[in-house]
Scaffold this motif. Structure first.
Motif, PDB file in Angstrom:
ATOM      1  N   MET A 227      19.758  38.587  -0.861  1.00 42.38           N
ATOM      2  CA  MET A 227      19.959  39.371  -2.075  1.00 42.38           C
ATOM      3  C   MET A 227      19.208  38.796  -3.281  1.00 42.38           C
ATOM      4  N   ILE A 228      19.225  37.480  -3.399  1.00 46.86           N
ATOM      5  CA  ILE A 228      18.754  36.830  -4.627  1.00 46.86           C
ATOM      6  C   ILE A 228      17.637  35.836  -4.301  1.00 46.86           C
ATOM      7  N   PRO A 229      16.530  35.871  -5.041  1.00 46.60           N
ATOM      8  CA  PRO A 229      15.435  34.915  -4.818  1.00 46.60           C
ATOM      9  C   PRO A 229      15.898  33.468  -5.000  1.00 46.60           C
ATOM     10  N   GLU A 230      15.190  32.580  -4.351  1.00 45.40           N
ATOM     11  CA  GLU A 230      15.587  31.166  -4.300  1.00 45.40           C
ATOM     12  C   GLU A 230      15.791  30.553  -5.687  1.00 45.40           C
ATOM     13  N   LYS A 231      14.876  30.783  -6.598  1.00 44.29           N
ATOM     14  CA  LYS A 231      14.977  30.203  -7.931  1.00 44.29           C
ATOM     15  C   LYS A 231      16.212  30.701  -8.667  1.00 44.29           C
ATOM     16  N   GLN A 232      16.472  32.002  -8.578  1.00 46.04           N
ATOM     17  CA  GLN A 232      17.628  32.577  -9.269  1.00 46.04           C
ATOM     18  C   GLN A 232      18.940  32.122  -8.634  1.00 46.04           C
ATOM     19  N   ARG A 233      18.925  31.880  -7.324  1.00 44.10           N
ATOM     20  CA  ARG A 233      20.144  31.409  -6.642  1.00 44.10           C
ATOM     21  C   ARG A 233      20.615  30.080  -7.225  1.00 44.10           C
ATOM     22  N   ARG A 234      19.663  29.233  -7.573  1.00 40.00           N
ATOM     23  CA  ARG A 234      20.037  27.926  -8.133  1.00 40.00           C
ATOM     24  C   ARG A 234      20.774  28.098  -9.458  1.00 40.00           C
ATOM     25  N   GLU A 235      20.418  29.159 -10.183  1.00 44.30           N
ATOM     26  CA  GLU A 235      21.073  29.428 -11.462  1.00 44.30           C
ATOM     27  C   GLU A 235      22.456  30.038 -11.276  1.00 44.30           C
ATOM     28  N   LEU A 236      22.602  30.838 -10.196  1.00 47.47           N
ATOM     29  CA  LEU A 236      23.865  31.542  -9.969  1.00 47.47           C
ATOM     30  C   LEU A 236      24.874  30.745  -9.138  1.00 47.47           C
ATOM     31  N   ALA A 237      24.402  29.698  -8.485  1.00 45.07           N
ATOM     32  CA  ALA A 237      25.260  28.959  -7.554  1.00 45.07           C
ATOM     33  C   ALA A 237      26.557  28.486  -8.200  1.00 45.07           C
ATOM     34  N   CYS A 238      26.483  28.053  -9.462  1.00 45.61           N
ATOM     35  CA  CYS A 238      27.695  27.556 -10.126  1.00 45.61           C
ATOM     36  C   CYS A 238      28.682  28.679 -10.414  1.00 45.61           C
ATOM     37  N   GLN A 239      28.202  29.938 -10.468  1.00 46.88           N
ATOM     38  CA  GLN A 239      29.097  31.086 -10.634  1.00 46.88           C
ATOM     39  C   GLN A 239      29.740  31.461  -9.301  1.00 46.88           C
ATOM     40  N   TRP A 240      28.983  31.300  -8.232  1.00 52.63           N
ATOM     41  CA  TRP A 240      29.483  31.656  -6.902  1.00 52.63           C
ATOM     42  C   TRP A 240      30.457  30.617  -6.360  1.00 52.63           C
ATOM     43  N   PHE A 241      30.238  29.349  -6.718  1.00 51.08           N
ATOM     44  CA  PHE A 241      31.053  28.259  -6.176  1.00 51.08           C
ATOM     45  C   PHE A 241      31.570  27.413  -7.346  1.00 51.08           C
ATOM     46  N   SER A 242      32.880  27.385  -7.523  1.00 52.88           N
ATOM     47  CA  SER A 242      33.461  26.681  -8.668  1.00 52.88           C
ATOM     48  C   SER A 242      33.408  25.164  -8.491  1.00 52.88           C
ATOM     49  N   MET A 243      33.375  24.698  -7.235  1.00 54.08           N
ATOM     50  CA  MET A 243      33.324  23.253  -6.982  1.00 54.08           C
ATOM     51  C   MET A 243      31.881  22.778  -7.026  1.00 54.08           C
ATOM     52  N   GLU A 244      31.639  21.752  -7.821  1.00 49.55           N
ATOM     53  CA  GLU A 244      30.266  21.296  -8.062  1.00 49.55           C
ATOM     54  C   GLU A 244      29.571  20.854  -6.784  1.00 49.55           C
ATOM     55  N   PHE A 245      30.287  20.163  -5.900  1.00 49.51           N
ATOM     56  CA  PHE A 245      29.633  19.674  -4.683  1.00 49.51           C
ATOM     57  C   PHE A 245      29.206  20.841  -3.780  1.00 49.51           C
ATOM     58  N   ASN A 248      26.059  22.496  -5.544  1.00 53.92           N
ATOM     59  CA  ASN A 248      24.898  21.626  -5.354  1.00 53.92           C
ATOM     60  C   ASN A 248      24.374  21.690  -3.925  1.00 53.92           C
ATOM     61  N   ALA A 249      25.287  21.766  -2.959  1.00 48.26           N
ATOM     62  CA  ALA A 249      24.877  21.869  -1.557  1.00 48.26           C
ATOM     63  C   ALA A 249      24.172  23.204  -1.301  1.00 48.26           C
ATOM     64  N   PHE A 250      24.670  24.267  -1.931  1.00 48.03           N
ATOM     65  CA  PHE A 250      24.064  25.585  -1.743  1.00 48.03           C
ATOM     66  C   PHE A 250      22.657  25.628  -2.343  1.00 48.03           C
ATOM     67  N   LYS A 251      22.463  24.950  -3.460  1.00 49.62           N
ATOM     68  CA  LYS A 251      21.146  24.936  -4.103  1.00 49.62           C
ATOM     69  C   LYS A 251      20.078  24.316  -3.203  1.00 49.62           C
ATOM     70  N   GLY A 252      20.515  23.550  -2.214  1.00 50.69           N
ATOM     71  CA  GLY A 252      19.574  22.906  -1.305  1.00 50.69           C
ATOM     72  C   GLY A 252      19.015  23.826  -0.241  1.00 50.69           C
ATOM     73  N   ILE A 253      19.498  25.068  -0.153  1.00 48.22           N
ATOM     74  CA  ILE A 253      19.012  26.007   0.869  1.00 48.22           C
ATOM     75  C   ILE A 253      17.682  26.611   0.431  1.00 48.22           C
TER      76      ILE A 253
END
Length: 278
Positions: A227-245, A248-253
Protein backbone atom coordinates in the motif's frame (compact mmCIF):
# COMPACT_ATOMS: atom_id res chain seq x y z
CA UNK A 1 -28.06 -28.44 -26.87
CA UNK A 2 -27.36 -26.16 -29.85
CA UNK A 3 -25.41 -22.95 -29.43
CA UNK A 4 -28.43 -20.85 -30.44
CA UNK A 5 -30.68 -22.55 -27.90
CA UNK A 6 -27.91 -22.26 -25.28
CA UNK A 7 -27.73 -18.52 -25.90
CA UNK A 8 -31.38 -18.18 -25.02
CA UNK A 9 -31.52 -20.62 -22.13
CA UNK A 10 -29.17 -19.12 -19.54
CA UNK A 11 -31.30 -16.19 -18.42
CA UNK A 12 -34.41 -18.37 -18.59
CA UNK A 13 -32.70 -20.77 -16.20
CA UNK A 14 -32.07 -17.92 -13.75
CA UNK A 15 -35.77 -17.02 -14.02
CA UNK A 16 -36.75 -20.63 -13.35
CA UNK A 17 -34.45 -20.89 -10.32
CA UNK A 18 -36.02 -17.72 -8.91
CA UNK A 19 -39.57 -18.87 -9.62
CA UNK A 20 -39.13 -22.37 -8.16
CA UNK A 21 -36.53 -21.42 -5.54
CA UNK A 22 -34.64 -24.49 -6.71
CA UNK A 23 -30.90 -23.97 -6.85
CA UNK A 24 -30.30 -27.61 -7.74
CA UNK A 25 -31.27 -26.65 -11.28
CA UNK A 26 -28.36 -24.25 -11.40
CA UNK A 27 -25.97 -26.73 -9.77
CA UNK A 28 -26.89 -29.37 -12.33
CA UNK A 29 -26.44 -26.89 -15.16
CA UNK A 30 -22.99 -25.85 -13.98
CA UNK A 31 -21.92 -29.48 -13.63
CA UNK A 32 -23.32 -30.42 -17.04
CA UNK A 33 -22.42 -27.52 -19.28
CA UNK A 34 -19.05 -26.47 -20.63
CA UNK A 35 -19.02 -22.67 -20.81
CA UNK A 36 -16.24 -22.63 -23.40
CA UNK A 37 -17.14 -21.39 -26.87
CA UNK A 38 -20.63 -20.35 -25.77
CA UNK A 39 -22.12 -16.87 -25.61
CA UNK A 40 -25.07 -16.25 -23.32
CA UNK A 41 -27.23 -13.54 -24.83
CA UNK A 42 -29.02 -11.83 -21.95
CA UNK A 43 -31.13 -8.78 -21.27
CA UNK A 44 -30.03 -5.76 -19.24
CA UNK A 45 -32.22 -7.11 -16.42
CA UNK A 46 -29.88 -10.06 -15.79
CA UNK A 47 -27.81 -8.17 -13.20
CA UNK A 48 -30.96 -7.18 -11.30
CA UNK A 49 -32.22 -10.77 -11.40
CA UNK A 50 -28.94 -12.14 -10.04
CA UNK A 51 -28.85 -9.38 -7.42
CA UNK A 52 -32.36 -10.18 -6.22
CA UNK A 53 -31.53 -13.87 -5.90
CA UNK A 54 -28.23 -13.28 -4.13
CA UNK A 55 -29.68 -10.76 -1.67
CA UNK A 56 -32.54 -13.14 -0.92
CA UNK A 57 -30.18 -16.03 -0.16
CA UNK A 58 -27.70 -13.87 1.75
CA UNK A 59 -30.50 -12.54 3.95
CA UNK A 60 -31.53 -16.15 4.68
CA UNK A 61 -27.85 -17.08 5.23
CA UNK A 62 -28.21 -19.88 2.69
CA UNK A 63 -24.49 -20.21 2.10
CA UNK A 64 -24.72 -23.12 -0.34
CA UNK A 65 -27.06 -21.36 -2.75
CA UNK A 66 -25.05 -18.12 -2.44
CA UNK A 67 -21.91 -20.03 -3.42
CA UNK A 68 -23.76 -21.62 -6.34
CA UNK A 69 -24.80 -18.20 -7.66
CA UNK A 70 -21.31 -16.77 -7.21
CA UNK A 71 -19.77 -19.77 -8.97
CA UNK A 72 -22.27 -19.32 -11.77
CA UNK A 73 -21.11 -15.73 -12.20
CA UNK A 74 -17.45 -16.79 -11.98
CA UNK A 75 -17.83 -19.56 -14.56
CA UNK A 76 -20.20 -17.88 -17.01
CA UNK A 77 -19.70 -14.14 -16.50
CA UNK A 78 -17.20 -13.68 -19.31
CA UNK A 79 -19.53 -15.49 -21.73
CA UNK A 80 -22.51 -13.21 -21.13
CA UNK A 81 -23.52 -10.78 -23.85
CA UNK A 82 -25.71 -7.77 -23.04
CA UNK A 83 -26.76 -5.27 -25.71
CA UNK A 84 -23.96 -6.38 -27.98
CA UNK A 85 -21.20 -6.05 -25.35
CA UNK A 86 -19.55 -9.13 -23.97
CA UNK A 87 -18.47 -10.25 -20.55
CA UNK A 88 -18.25 -8.65 -17.15
CA UNK A 89 -17.69 -5.14 -18.56
CA UNK A 90 -21.25 -5.34 -19.91
CA UNK A 91 -22.52 -6.36 -16.47
CA UNK A 92 -20.46 -3.60 -14.84
CA UNK A 93 -22.21 -1.04 -17.03
CA UNK A 94 -25.49 -2.45 -15.71
CA UNK A 95 -24.51 -1.64 -12.12
CA UNK A 96 -22.75 -4.85 -11.05
CA UNK A 97 -20.18 -3.17 -8.76
CA UNK A 98 -22.83 -1.29 -6.80
CA UNK A 99 -24.73 -4.55 -6.32
CA UNK A 100 -21.54 -6.23 -5.13
CA UNK A 101 -21.08 -3.61 -2.42
CA UNK A 102 -24.45 -4.67 -1.03
CA UNK A 103 -23.51 -8.36 -1.30
CA UNK A 104 -20.30 -7.63 0.57
CA UNK A 105 -22.10 -5.98 3.49
CA UNK A 106 -24.46 -8.93 3.82
CA UNK A 107 -21.57 -11.39 3.48
CA UNK A 108 -19.60 -9.63 6.21
CA UNK A 109 -22.59 -10.00 8.53
CA UNK A 110 -22.55 -13.76 7.91
CA UNK A 111 -18.80 -13.94 8.54
CA UNK A 112 -19.19 -12.11 11.86
CA UNK A 113 -22.07 -14.34 12.96
CA UNK A 114 -20.03 -17.44 12.09
CA UNK A 115 -17.50 -16.46 14.74
CA UNK A 116 -13.79 -17.11 15.05
CA UNK A 117 -13.74 -20.90 14.83
CA UNK A 118 -12.55 -22.62 11.67
CA UNK A 119 -15.48 -23.03 9.28
CA UNK A 120 -14.80 -24.36 5.79
CA UNK A 121 -18.20 -23.27 4.51
CA UNK A 122 -17.82 -19.59 5.38
CA UNK A 123 -14.16 -19.57 4.29
CA UNK A 124 -15.25 -20.99 0.94
CA UNK A 125 -18.05 -18.43 0.69
CA UNK A 126 -15.59 -15.59 1.25
CA UNK A 127 -13.26 -17.09 -1.35
CA UNK A 128 -16.11 -17.32 -3.88
CA UNK A 129 -17.01 -13.67 -3.40
CA UNK A 130 -13.46 -12.39 -3.68
CA UNK A 131 -12.84 -14.56 -6.74
CA UNK A 132 -15.65 -12.65 -8.44
CA UNK A 133 -14.24 -9.37 -7.18
CA UNK A 134 -10.86 -10.16 -8.74
CA UNK A 135 -12.20 -11.14 -12.15
CA UNK A 136 -14.36 -8.00 -12.25
CA UNK A 137 -11.26 -6.01 -11.23
CA UNK A 138 -9.26 -7.55 -14.08
CA UNK A 139 -12.04 -7.39 -16.67
CA UNK A 140 -11.38 -3.86 -17.92
CA UNK A 141 -8.61 -1.37 -17.08
CA UNK A 142 -10.99 1.59 -16.75
CA UNK A 143 -13.02 -0.31 -14.16
CA UNK A 144 -10.16 -0.95 -11.74
CA UNK A 145 -10.61 2.36 -9.92
CA UNK A 146 -14.30 1.67 -9.28
CA UNK A 147 -13.43 -1.64 -7.60
CA UNK A 148 -10.53 -0.15 -5.64
CA UNK A 149 -12.55 2.82 -4.37
CA UNK A 150 -15.40 0.57 -3.27
CA UNK A 151 -13.56 -2.43 -1.90
CA UNK A 152 -10.01 -1.80 -0.63
CA UNK A 153 -11.18 -0.15 2.60
CA UNK A 154 -14.04 -2.62 3.03
CA UNK A 155 -11.71 -5.58 2.51
CA UNK A 156 -9.31 -4.25 5.12
CA UNK A 157 -12.13 -4.05 7.68
CA UNK A 158 -12.65 -7.82 7.35
CA UNK A 159 -8.93 -8.39 7.93
CA UNK A 160 -8.92 -6.26 11.09
CA UNK A 161 -12.21 -7.47 12.61
CA UNK A 162 -11.38 -9.76 15.56
CA UNK A 163 -14.89 -11.24 15.40
CA UNK A 164 -14.06 -12.92 12.07
CA UNK A 165 -12.14 -16.20 11.77
CA UNK A 166 -8.44 -15.91 10.96
CA UNK A 167 -8.98 -18.63 8.31
CA UNK A 168 -11.35 -16.29 6.49
CA UNK A 169 -8.97 -13.38 7.02
CA UNK A 170 -6.08 -15.39 5.53
CA UNK A 171 -8.06 -15.95 2.34
CA UNK A 172 -9.29 -12.36 2.14
CA UNK A 173 -5.86 -10.77 2.63
CA UNK A 174 -4.43 -13.05 -0.07
CA UNK A 175 -7.01 -11.70 -2.50
CA UNK A 176 -6.28 -8.15 -1.36
CA UNK A 177 -2.58 -8.60 -2.09
CA UNK A 178 -3.39 -9.83 -5.60
CA UNK A 179 -5.36 -6.64 -6.20
CA UNK A 180 -2.63 -4.45 -4.73
CA UNK A 181 -0.03 -6.14 -6.91
CA UNK A 182 -1.58 -4.73 -10.09
CA UNK A 183 -2.94 -1.50 -8.61
CA UNK A 184 -2.34 1.55 -10.86
CA UNK A 185 0.17 4.00 -9.39
CA UNK A 186 -2.21 6.97 -9.57
CA UNK A 187 -4.79 5.03 -7.57
CA UNK A 188 -2.41 4.43 -4.67
CA UNK A 189 -1.98 8.08 -3.77
CA UNK A 190 -5.70 8.79 -4.05
CA UNK A 191 -6.93 5.82 -2.00
CA UNK A 192 -4.23 5.45 0.66
CA UNK A 193 -4.11 9.12 1.64
CA UNK A 194 -7.68 9.26 2.94
CA UNK A 195 -8.34 9.60 6.67
CA UNK A 196 -10.40 6.38 6.70
CA UNK A 197 -7.64 4.41 5.03
CA UNK A 198 -4.95 5.75 7.35
CA UNK A 199 -7.06 4.68 10.32
CA UNK A 200 -7.65 1.18 8.98
CA UNK A 201 -3.93 0.78 8.26
CA UNK A 202 -3.31 1.48 11.95
CA UNK A 203 -5.87 -1.24 12.72
CA UNK A 204 -3.92 -3.57 10.41
CA UNK A 205 -0.78 -2.81 12.39
CA UNK A 206 -2.53 -3.76 15.62
CA UNK A 207 -3.89 -6.91 13.96
CA UNK A 208 -0.35 -8.02 13.15
CA UNK A 209 0.40 -7.95 16.87
CA UNK A 210 -2.70 -9.77 18.11
CA UNK A 211 -3.40 -12.14 15.19
CA UNK A 212 -1.78 -15.15 16.82
CA UNK A 213 -1.16 -16.65 13.37
CA UNK A 214 2.15 -16.26 11.56
CA UNK A 215 0.76 -16.66 8.01
CA UNK A 216 -1.82 -13.95 8.66
CA UNK A 217 0.85 -11.69 10.13
CA UNK A 218 3.00 -12.11 7.01
CA UNK A 219 0.10 -11.41 4.65
CA UNK A 220 -0.99 -8.25 6.51
CA UNK A 221 2.59 -7.01 6.63
CA UNK A 222 2.82 -7.61 2.87
CA UNK A 223 -0.41 -5.66 2.32
CA UNK A 224 0.89 -2.65 4.27
CA UNK A 225 4.13 -2.73 2.31
CA UNK A 226 2.23 -2.90 -0.99
CA UNK A 227 0.00 0.00 0.00
CA UNK A 228 2.67 2.49 1.05
CA UNK A 229 6.12 3.19 -0.48
CA UNK A 230 9.14 2.29 1.62
CA UNK A 231 10.13 5.85 2.51
CA UNK A 232 6.62 6.82 3.60
CA UNK A 233 6.26 3.62 5.65
CA UNK A 234 9.13 4.76 7.86
CA UNK A 235 7.17 7.92 8.60
CA UNK A 236 3.91 6.08 9.30
CA UNK A 237 5.34 3.19 11.30
CA UNK A 238 5.02 5.04 14.62
CA UNK A 239 1.29 5.58 13.88
CA UNK A 240 0.76 1.93 13.01
CA UNK A 241 2.69 0.56 15.99
CA UNK A 242 2.53 2.32 19.37
CA UNK A 243 5.49 0.37 20.79
CA UNK A 244 8.79 1.88 19.70
CA UNK A 245 10.62 -1.44 19.32
CA UNK A 246 7.89 -2.67 16.98
CA UNK A 247 7.87 0.46 14.81
CA UNK A 248 11.67 0.41 14.61
CA UNK A 249 11.64 -3.26 13.59
CA UNK A 250 9.03 -2.54 10.91
CA UNK A 251 11.13 0.31 9.49
CA UNK A 252 13.80 -2.28 8.73
CA UNK A 253 11.65 -3.97 6.05
CA UNK A 254 12.99 -3.20 2.57
CA UNK A 255 10.94 -3.95 -0.55
CA UNK A 256 13.93 -5.58 -2.23
CA UNK A 257 14.39 -8.01 0.66
CA UNK A 258 10.78 -8.34 1.81
CA UNK A 259 10.69 -12.06 2.61
CA UNK A 260 13.88 -12.00 4.67
CA UNK A 261 13.14 -8.68 6.37
CA UNK A 262 9.52 -9.59 7.11
CA UNK A 263 10.62 -12.81 8.76
CA UNK A 264 13.17 -10.92 10.88
CA UNK A 265 10.51 -8.35 11.82
CA UNK A 266 7.94 -10.92 12.90
CA UNK A 267 10.45 -13.14 14.70
CA UNK A 268 11.67 -10.12 16.67
CA UNK A 269 8.19 -8.82 17.42
CA UNK A 270 6.69 -12.18 18.33
CA UNK A 271 9.71 -13.00 20.49
CA UNK A 272 9.59 -9.73 22.41
CA UNK A 273 5.81 -9.74 22.76
CA UNK A 274 6.00 -13.32 24.00
CA UNK A 275 8.46 -12.24 26.69
CA UNK A 276 6.20 -9.36 27.73
CA UNK A 277 3.11 -11.61 27.91
CA UNK A 278 4.74 -14.19 30.14
Amino acid sequence: MTARKEMQQFEKLIDEVARKNNFELLEEYLEREDCENISYKCSKQLVNKLDKLLCQELDKQETKSVSTLLNCLWKCGEKISIAGENGLPAMTKCGLVGKMVNWYEKLKGILILSGTEKNKITASLAEDFFNILLIVYDSRPEGKMEILENFVLRTCTIITDVRISIYVQQEVVRKLNLMLDSMPRDARKKIFSTKEMLLVMSDMGRRILDAGDYDLQVAITEALCRMIPEKQRRELACQWFSMEFVSNAFKGIKDSEFETDCRKFLNQVNGMLGDKRR
